[in-house]
Design an enzyme around this catalytic site. Structure first.
Site, short mmCIF file in Angstrom:
data_model
loop_
_atom_site.label_atom_id
_atom_site.label_comp_id
_atom_site.label_asym_id
_atom_site.label_seq_id
_atom_site.Cartn_x
_atom_site.Cartn_y
_atom_site.Cartn_z
N LEU A 62 -3.18 -5.19 -12.50
CA LEU A 62 -1.99 -5.87 -12.00
C LEU A 62 -2.18 -6.38 -10.58
CD1 LEU A 62 0.71 -3.40 -13.36
CD2 LEU A 62 0.01 -5.60 -14.34
N GLY A 66 -6.02 -3.50 0.10
CA GLY A 66 -7.14 -3.03 0.89
C GLY A 66 -7.55 -1.61 0.54
N MET A 67 -6.61 -0.81 -0.01
CA MET A 67 -6.90 0.60 -0.25
C MET A 67 -6.87 0.99 -1.72
SD MET A 67 -5.11 3.77 1.66
CE MET A 67 -5.04 5.37 0.89
N ALA A 68 -6.21 0.19 -2.57
CA ALA A 68 -5.99 0.65 -3.94
C ALA A 68 -6.05 -0.49 -4.94
CB ALA A 68 -4.64 1.34 -4.04
N ILE A 70 -4.30 -1.45 -8.85
CA ILE A 70 -3.14 -1.12 -9.67
C ILE A 70 -3.40 -1.62 -11.09
CG2 ILE A 70 -0.64 -1.36 -9.92
CD1 ILE A 70 -1.42 -0.13 -7.25
N LYS A 88 -2.48 3.83 -10.30
CA LYS A 88 -2.96 3.37 -8.99
C LYS A 88 -4.18 4.21 -8.64
CE LYS A 88 -1.36 2.86 -4.20
NZ LYS A 88 -0.19 3.00 -3.31
N ASP A 193 4.79 0.07 4.17
CA ASP A 193 4.38 -1.24 3.63
C ASP A 193 5.51 -1.82 2.79
OD1 ASP A 193 2.95 -3.48 2.99
OD2 ASP A 193 1.67 -2.51 1.50
#
Length: 199
Positions: A62, A66-68, A70, A88, A193
Site C-alpha cells: 500500500l 522512510g522507516m516502514a 505498509i 506494517k 506524523d
C-alpha cells in the site's frame, strides 16, 4: 581450534581482514559467495508481494515511507477473500540498525494499548526473522491525501466535511495526549506524523 588455512585467510583478506598472500580469483569467488549467502540469510524474512511473511500472506504493498513499508494482507491459512489486515514492517534497508528497530518496537508497544474509535487497532506484533512488524485492523476507505487528489480541479472539500474530519481528528489526538496507563498515570502520546496520508 587451530589456525585457519591459507584459502580462508585469503578470503578473509578479500572481505577486509589481512592475509599474508594476495587473493586469487577462486578466493574472490568464495568471498562473493559468502557475501551472497549472508545477504540471502538477511533477506529471508523480507516481505514481498504475494509472499508469506510470518502468519500473513502479503496481497499488495500500500505504501512505504522512510522507516516502514505498509502491506494489505490476510492470515496465510485463511480462505481467499478472508479477513484482511494491514501489516506494517520496518523498512528492510534499516535491518541491523538497532535504533530504528527499537523505535518500531516502541510504537507497537504503545499503540496496542490504545482503544479509541479514531485510532486504528493493533491486532498483532512481533518479528519475522530480524524484521519487526505490527498488524492493524484494515479500514475501508481512503486517506485524506487521496480525498484531496480525488476532488475535481478547482474544487475544494466542502467546509462541513473539513470540520467533521477536524473534530474527529482532535478527539483521537486528544485521547492519545491524555492517555493513562493501567495504574491511572498520565502517559501522553504524541503522534509525530499527522500528515494527510496518515489520516
Amino acid at each position: 581450534s587451530g589456525a585457519p588455512d591459507a584459502g580462508r585467510l585469503s578470503t578473509l583478506r578479500h572481505v577486509g581482514v589481512r592475509s599474508d598472500r594476495p587473493a586469487t580469483s577462486t578466493d574472490r569467488g568464495a568471498a562473493r559467495l559468502a557475501r551472497l549467502w549472508h545477504w540471502a540469510r538477511a533477506m529471508k524474512g523480507v516481505p514481498r508481494c504475494g509472499g508469506v511473511f510470518g502468519r500473513y500472506l502479503l496481497i499488495e504493498q500500500l505504501g512505504q515511507g522512510g522507516m516502514a513499508q505498509i502491506w494489505r494482507a490476510r492470515l496465510a491459512r485463511s480462505e481467499p477473500g478472508g479477513h484482511e489486515v494491514v501489516v506494517k514492517t520496518l523498512h528492510p534497508r534499516l535491518l541491523g540498525q538497532p535504533l530504528f528497530a527499537e523505535l518500531f518496537a516502541a510504537e507497537a508497544r504503545v499503540t496496542k494499548c490504545l482503544s479509541h474509535p479514531g485510532v486504528v487497532r493493533i491486532v498483532d506484533h512481533g518479528a519475522v526473522g530480524n524484521l519487526p512488524f505490527l498488524a492493524m485492523e484494515r479500514i475501508d476507505g481512503c486517506d485524506l491525501s487521496m480525498l484531496f487528489r480525488a476532488m475535481p480541479s478547482g474544487r475544494r472539500v466542502p467546509i462541513e466535511a473539513v470540520l467533521a474530519i477536524a473534530i474527529e481528528l482532535c478527539r483521537a489526538v486528544g485521547y492519545a495526549h491524555d492517555w493513562r496507563d493501567e495504574d491511572g498515570l498520565r502517559r501522553p502520546i504524541v503522534h509525530g506524523d499527522l500528515s494527510p496520508s496518515n489520516m
